[in-house]
Every structure is written in structure tokens, then in C-alpha cells.
Design a protein around this motif. Structure first.
Motif, PDB file in Angstrom:
ATOM      1  N   ALA A  47       1.454   1.732   1.613  1.00 38.81           N
ATOM      2  CA  ALA A  47       2.448   1.899   0.548  1.00 38.81           C
ATOM      3  C   ALA A  47       1.819   2.561  -0.676  1.00 38.81           C
ATOM      4  O   ALA A  47       2.463   3.339  -1.382  1.00 38.81           O
TER       5      ALA A  47
ATOM      6  N   ALA B   7       9.887   5.103  -1.200  1.00 45.60           N
ATOM      7  CA  ALA B   7       8.448   4.843  -1.056  1.00 45.60           C
ATOM      8  C   ALA B   7       7.926   4.052  -2.259  1.00 45.60           C
ATOM      9  O   ALA B   7       7.052   3.195  -2.127  1.00 45.60           O
ATOM     10  N   THR B  10       9.090   0.467  -1.978  1.00 42.56           N
ATOM     11  CA  THR B  10       8.248  -0.250  -1.016  1.00 42.56           C
ATOM     12  C   THR B  10       6.984  -0.758  -1.690  1.00 42.56           C
ATOM     13  O   THR B  10       6.597  -1.924  -1.516  1.00 42.56           O
ATOM     14  N   LEU B  11       6.355   0.102  -2.482  1.00 41.43           N
ATOM     15  CA  LEU B  11       5.129  -0.302  -3.163  1.00 41.43           C
ATOM     16  C   LEU B  11       5.415  -1.430  -4.162  1.00 41.43           C
ATOM     17  O   LEU B  11       4.657  -2.402  -4.255  1.00 41.43           O
ATOM     18  N   HIS B  14       5.643  -4.657  -2.349  1.00 38.70           N
ATOM     19  CA  HIS B  14       4.339  -5.203  -1.952  1.00 38.70           C
ATOM     20  C   HIS B  14       3.666  -5.902  -3.130  1.00 38.70           C
ATOM     21  O   HIS B  14       3.109  -6.983  -2.974  1.00 38.70           O
TER      22      HIS B  14
END
Lengths: 199, 199
Positions: A47, B7, B10-11, B14
Motif C-alpha cells: 500500500a 490506492a 487503502t494506505l 492500513h
């Protein structure tokens, strides 16, 4: 002396370099990563790379996007005649959460800050002027932060935009919804009084 | 609606899964990663994988290591007859910072916690008993946290170790150095009084 294996120290250092993450927190985060299932840790690492590779700036408004245009500039349900100027892509997200703004954005990627050496050329100001110069824009809303630098930037932009035939507005100041008068600072209360509206 | 490219979302997710990191902080961290030089971001991603692959538990004391034995168990300047029992590898680091302890450690990797379903078999207790049973150990220092679970774990271990011919000790309780008496809680002050020493 190093108390942890070198590879772990390296990970701790990477976390500690992130903004607002101190040494103790970096340790806690790194230890948590050690306990993750392999798939989760790999996905995390991917990621980090993926977000950077897949993220670009919208060619029109400079918001973050994964293509040429951002989702808002792509949408034909968004009014192109109203542009809301913000300092940061996160401010776009904040404005979108109101679900009330139907225009488009322009992201400056910062505010003017002589102290930190940020001048007009470091911000997305030229691209804003070009957008307005192309015509079709009737209103530009200044939505920079209500602090000194945000104010100065809004003022600077409003002067640059004056030659164009557009209405230039500023987000209203006032007491935050749900707060208490007694906790409001003097400057905010003064602005709230000045901006009072008929009921 | 998603406000950021997938994207990037998503990071952010996390980061938000890490302990003590809320949504806003996760956003800030992810945005920071976007601004990193390529080499730094790649190194960060590699560090996540690397720390996990290169980190193992010491076959003797269960501390983190990058080999079979940890640096402390490898060192012949550390007294193998004194074992300091801690709950977590971070506690080893804390003890080492005192630069006064010259013995070795045993890392339990947790404390007994019936509420969270952590029993003796979930901790590195068997390996501790085996170490003591092999002989050569004269003192076991309990250095679990001074809270209910840490206390209970130390008490449980001290009973298991009683059959062996070892001295069992506990870190002293008292007022923290540099603090003020008026801010000490009653329990701590009581322990400090009970443990008072002649000057």
C-alpha cells in the motif's frame, strides 16, 4: 547499545520519522507490525508503494486522483461555475462531508508563508488564475484555514482575482456548532457578532 | 463516497488499523508518505517486510533477536545466574536503559489475564522453569508491570519457582523519581511508606 534487532530498529526509525509519531509510539507501531499476519503486513508494504505510484494530481483542480481528472472534475453533476479554493486535499474531503457543496475545487497545496519560505510560485495559484481566465466561473469561494497564513493567502488571491468578473467569497466565521459561548475565544466571538444574521 | 483515490484510501486504512492511530492521524500519515522521496518510501515498505522476516525469538530468553541467541544471551559479560522476568521485549529495553542490570532476561510475552483468556500455557513460563531447573540460577527478579495482572503473574511465577533453590525478588515500589508527593496516588504512597529505607 541497540536493544532490538537491527531490522526492527530500522522499522521503528521509519515510523518515528512520520509526523506526530514519537519514539515510544514508533516502538508500539513497529511491534504491532511484527504481530500482523503475513498477508496483512505485505499488503501494508504494498500500500505504501501503491498509494504513491497510483496517486497523481488532477490536471484541472490539483486534487489527488488516480487518473488525469479527479472524480469531482469528471462528474457532470458538479457545477463548474463555482470554485472552492482550499489549501490541502484533506480540506476537499472535509468540504465534501457537508454534502452541500455542488461546485468544484482548486487545491493550492499549501498557503503563503514568508517565514517558511513559501511564496506564490510554490502554490497552485497560476493554475487557478488560468482556470478563471478561461471564463465560465462566476464565484470563487475562499476556504483556506481561518488562521493568519490562510487569511493572508485568501486576501492575496482575492486581489489577483479582482480583475476578473467573478464574485469572491469567504467561508463564514462564527461559533462552532455544538460548542459553548463561554469557551469561544474573543476573536471568534467578535466575528460571530459582526456576521450575525437575521432570524 | 470516496474522497481520495482508492490506492490512498487503502494506505489510510492500513495506518488506521495500527494501535492508537485514529482516522485523522491515519490520513495525516498516509499524506506524509505521499510526500516522501521514492527511496525513503521504498525503504519504509522494505522495513515492514524486513523486520518481520529478520526477527525471531531468542532460543533461551525469548527476547527478540536476529539470530538464534539474543545479544544479551550471547554476551559472556552478562551474569547467567540472575534472571529478570519481564512481560514484553520493550521492558527489556527499559531495563537496559538503566545500565545497571548485568544479569539476563526472560520475556514472558504477556501476563496472565483470565478476562482476555491468557493462561499460563500462552506465556513463556515453561521455558523459564526449564531454565531454572537446569541449575546455575541464584536469583529471579520479577519485573512485570505494577498492575493487577502483572502482580498476579509475578505471584503465580513465584509459587512455581518456590521448589527450586533460588531467591525470588520483585522490583521495589515507591514514588517515581522527580515526581511530587502530592500527586502520588494512595496505593503508591502506601507502598513507598512500607518499603522505606534507612538513610
Amino acid at each position: 547499545m541497540e536493544y532490538f534487532p537491527p531490522a526492527l530498529e530500522t522499522l521503528i526509525e521509519h515510523f518515528a520519522k512520520l509526523p506526530g509519531i514519537g519514539g515510544k509510539t514508533a516502538q508500539r507501531l513497529a511491534f504491532h507490525v511484527l504481530t500482523l499476519p503475513d498477508a496483512d503486513a505485505d499488503a501494508f508494504a504494498d500500500a505504501i508503494r501503491g498509494a504513491r505510484q497510483a496517486t497523481a494530481l488532477c490536471s484541472v483542480c490539483r486534487n489527488l486522483t488516480d487518473g488525469d481528472l479527479c472524480a469531482i472534475c469528471r462528474s457532470d453533476r458538479r457545477d463548474p461555475s463555482v470554485i472552492c479554493v482550499v489549501a490541502d486535499p484533506r480540506d476537499v474531503a472535509a468540504m465534501e462531508r457537508t454534502r452541500e457543496f455542488s461546485g468544484r475545487y482548486h487545491v493550492l497545496h499549501g498557503v503563503l508563508s514568508p517565514l517558511r519560505g513559501v511564496g506564490p510560485d510554490d502554490l497552485e495559484i497560476k493554475s487557478l488564475l488560468e482556470r478563471v481566465a478561461q471564463g465560465g466561473v462566476t464565484e470563487v469561494i475562499m476556504a483556506t484555514n481561518p488562521d493568519t497564513e490562510g487569511e493572508a493567502t485568501a486576501l492575496y488571491l482575492s486581489r489577483l482575482l479582482r480583475p476578473f468578473d467573478v464574485k469572491i467569497t469567504r467561508l463564514a466565521y462564527g461559533i462552532p456548532v455544538g460548542s459553548h459561548l463561554e469557551f469561544a475565544d474573543d476573536a471568534t466571538l467578535l466575528r460571530a457578532l459582526e456576521g450575525r444574521q437575521e432570524m
